[in-house]
Design a protein around this motif. Sequence first.
Motif, mmCIF file in Angstrom:
data_model
loop_
_atom_site.group_PDB
_atom_site.id
_atom_site.type_symbol
_atom_site.label_atom_id
_atom_site.label_comp_id
_atom_site.label_asym_id
_atom_site.label_seq_id
_atom_site.Cartn_x
_atom_site.Cartn_y
_atom_site.Cartn_z
ATOM 1 N N UNK A 193 -0.084 -12.754 -12.358
ATOM 2 C CA UNK A 193 -0.754 -12.068 -11.255
ATOM 3 C C UNK A 193 -2.144 -12.640 -11.011
ATOM 4 N N UNK A 194 -2.875 -12.900 -12.084
ATOM 5 C CA UNK A 194 -4.224 -13.460 -11.944
ATOM 6 C C UNK A 194 -4.183 -14.831 -11.272
ATOM 7 N N UNK A 195 -3.209 -15.657 -11.659
ATOM 8 C CA UNK A 195 -3.117 -17.004 -11.086
ATOM 9 C C UNK A 195 -2.703 -16.940 -9.612
ATOM 10 N N UNK A 196 -1.799 -16.027 -9.265
ATOM 11 C CA UNK A 196 -1.419 -15.874 -7.861
ATOM 12 C C UNK A 196 -2.605 -15.396 -7.032
ATOM 13 N N UNK A 197 -3.382 -14.477 -7.591
ATOM 14 C CA UNK A 197 -4.558 -13.976 -6.885
ATOM 15 C C UNK A 197 -5.541 -15.096 -6.588
ATOM 16 N N UNK A 198 -5.793 -15.943 -7.592
ATOM 17 C CA UNK A 198 -6.774 -17.015 -7.428
ATOM 18 C C UNK A 198 -6.242 -18.180 -6.600
ATOM 19 N N UNK A 199 -4.972 -18.540 -6.826
ATOM 20 C CA UNK A 199 -4.445 -19.758 -6.191
ATOM 21 C C UNK A 199 -3.880 -19.519 -4.802
ATOM 22 N N UNK A 200 -3.363 -18.314 -4.557
ATOM 23 C CA UNK A 200 -2.626 -18.082 -3.317
ATOM 24 C C UNK A 200 -3.180 -16.944 -2.478
ATOM 25 N N UNK A 201 -4.328 -16.425 -2.847
ATOM 26 C CA UNK A 201 -4.873 -15.288 -2.119
ATOM 27 C C UNK A 201 -5.119 -15.539 -0.643
ATOM 28 N N UNK A 202 -5.455 -16.762 -0.296
ATOM 29 C CA UNK A 202 -5.798 -17.048 1.097
ATOM 30 C C UNK A 202 -4.757 -17.896 1.826
ATOM 31 N N UNK A 203 -3.518 -17.923 1.324
ATOM 32 C CA UNK A 203 -2.489 -18.688 2.025
ATOM 33 C C UNK A 203 -2.168 -18.026 3.364
ATOM 34 N N UNK A 204 -1.637 -18.810 4.267
ATOM 35 C CA UNK A 204 -1.229 -18.300 5.578
ATOM 36 C C UNK A 204 0.228 -17.842 5.592
ATOM 37 N N UNK A 205 1.032 -18.456 4.725
ATOM 38 C CA UNK A 205 2.471 -18.209 4.740
ATOM 39 C C UNK A 205 2.991 -18.147 3.303
ATOM 40 N N UNK A 206 3.912 -17.215 3.054
ATOM 41 C CA UNK A 206 4.694 -17.213 1.820
ATOM 42 C C UNK A 206 6.152 -17.445 2.195
ATOM 43 N N UNK A 207 6.752 -18.466 1.621
ATOM 44 C CA UNK A 207 8.186 -18.708 1.778
ATOM 45 C C UNK A 207 8.842 -18.190 0.509
ATOM 46 N N UNK A 208 9.623 -17.139 0.637
ATOM 47 C CA UNK A 208 10.097 -16.377 -0.519
ATOM 48 C C UNK A 208 11.607 -16.520 -0.689
ATOM 49 N N UNK A 209 11.977 -17.224 -1.771
ATOM 50 C CA UNK A 209 13.397 -17.373 -2.108
ATOM 51 C C UNK A 209 13.839 -16.395 -3.201
ATOM 52 N N UNK A 210 12.945 -15.540 -3.687
ATOM 53 C CA UNK A 210 13.235 -14.744 -4.874
ATOM 54 C C UNK A 210 13.458 -13.266 -4.576
ATOM 55 N N UNK A 211 12.471 -12.606 -3.936
ATOM 56 C CA UNK A 211 12.528 -11.186 -3.627
ATOM 57 C C UNK A 211 12.639 -10.371 -4.926
ATOM 58 N N UNK A 212 13.084 -9.140 -4.845
ATOM 59 C CA UNK A 212 13.266 -8.314 -6.040
ATOM 60 C C UNK A 212 11.973 -8.070 -6.802
ATOM 61 N N UNK A 213 12.064 -7.855 -8.115
ATOM 62 C CA UNK A 213 10.883 -7.548 -8.929
ATOM 63 C C UNK A 213 9.806 -8.628 -8.897
ATOM 64 N N UNK A 214 10.205 -9.899 -8.717
ATOM 65 C CA UNK A 214 9.210 -10.970 -8.676
ATOM 66 C C UNK A 214 8.298 -10.790 -7.465
ATOM 67 N N UNK A 215 8.884 -10.553 -6.314
ATOM 68 C CA UNK A 215 8.089 -10.341 -5.108
ATOM 69 C C UNK A 215 7.304 -9.038 -5.197
ATOM 70 N N UNK A 216 7.915 -8.040 -5.781
ATOM 71 C CA UNK A 216 7.248 -6.747 -5.948
ATOM 72 C C UNK A 216 5.931 -6.895 -6.706
ATOM 73 N N UNK A 217 5.900 -7.801 -7.682
ATOM 74 C CA UNK A 217 4.674 -8.052 -8.441
ATOM 75 C C UNK A 217 3.765 -9.043 -7.730
ATOM 76 N N UNK A 218 4.356 -10.018 -7.029
ATOM 77 C CA UNK A 218 3.559 -11.074 -6.406
ATOM 78 C C UNK A 218 2.806 -10.595 -5.182
ATOM 79 N N UNK A 219 3.391 -9.694 -4.422
ATOM 80 C CA UNK A 219 2.790 -9.287 -3.156
ATOM 81 C C UNK A 219 1.394 -8.672 -3.333
ATOM 82 N N UNK A 220 1.243 -7.662 -4.193
ATOM 83 C CA UNK A 220 -0.116 -7.125 -4.374
ATOM 84 C C UNK A 220 -1.074 -8.128 -5.000
#
Length: 321
Positions: A193-220
């Motif tokens: 979560x910390x790495x996603x916050x720092x590395x992807x916080x300002x992306x314009x687009x998320x291309x999501x092939x996973x969904x489910x619990x992974x996305x549930x944690x990644x989105x916030x």
Amino acid sequence: MHAAVVRSFDAPPRFDTFPTPVATSADQILVDVLAAGLHPRVRSAANGTHYTSDGTLPMVPGIDAVGRTQQGELVYFIADDDDPGTMAEQAVVDRRRAVVLPDGTDAAAVAAAMNPGMSSWVALRRRIDFRPGGSVLVLGATGNAGQLAVRIATHLGAARVVAAGRDPERLSLLPGMGADETITLTDDPKEVADRLTKAAGDVDVVIDYLWGPVTEAAMPAVLTGRTERSKPLAWIQIGSMAGLELTLPSYLLRAANLQIMGSGQGSVTAAGILAELPALAAEITRGTLAVDPVAVPLSQVEQAWNAPTAPGRRIVLTPGE
């Protein structure tokens, strides 16, 4: 004709005989199939779990292929939902769902790469107004479609691409394909979560092939890192390799300009998808977006169905061998 035939959703297709399809309109022709890719989408249709499945058996799987017409043209085509699939010696092609390929095109290479490449290509070109200089997070970047999504985002002008996946070995290959940063999703959840916050916080687009619990944690985690919460974030759901459902807290939709959408059959018109195929086919033919095909005779479909493949490779069934 011979074909891969599904007679039970609980077993792989078998090499068997099946009625040769017949062209029923002026737009249809019968072609000899040269190569048909064994994609995850094909497997889900063959086991009855894809959302377009109507439960009809027996069936011939396969959603696309490269074939040759009686006039000698090489074509890539997408099968109509109402026709038998493409894992057969012959298939009916609607000319409106096909593109002509140059002579000398590697049929197996196109059959291997068009479907996985199409998912992100169409998403970035048809579902949003993606412009050069934008930034992209690929969630599920270690599958063939995810790897191609990294390369496609770069090819379409992304200034920054973050690749997140669950296979460390495959993830290690992605910096050489255009990823600016990689994140292993199987690490400690807080660290991820910390790495996603720092590395992807300002992306314009998320291309999501996973969904489910992974996305549930990644989105916030991603939304927490946004410098400007009102800046639009297009979250494009394409696959569900980690789960079919998730719990979406309502506050996420209020706390940021989060735009959740899908990309697939129904969310993009058939005409819209087909309009993108010539350009994508050209890049595959050039080798820009290649997937390494593993050619297997159609007669060995049962053995090939669940056979493991190395990173970057895809099984392609070749009816003519």
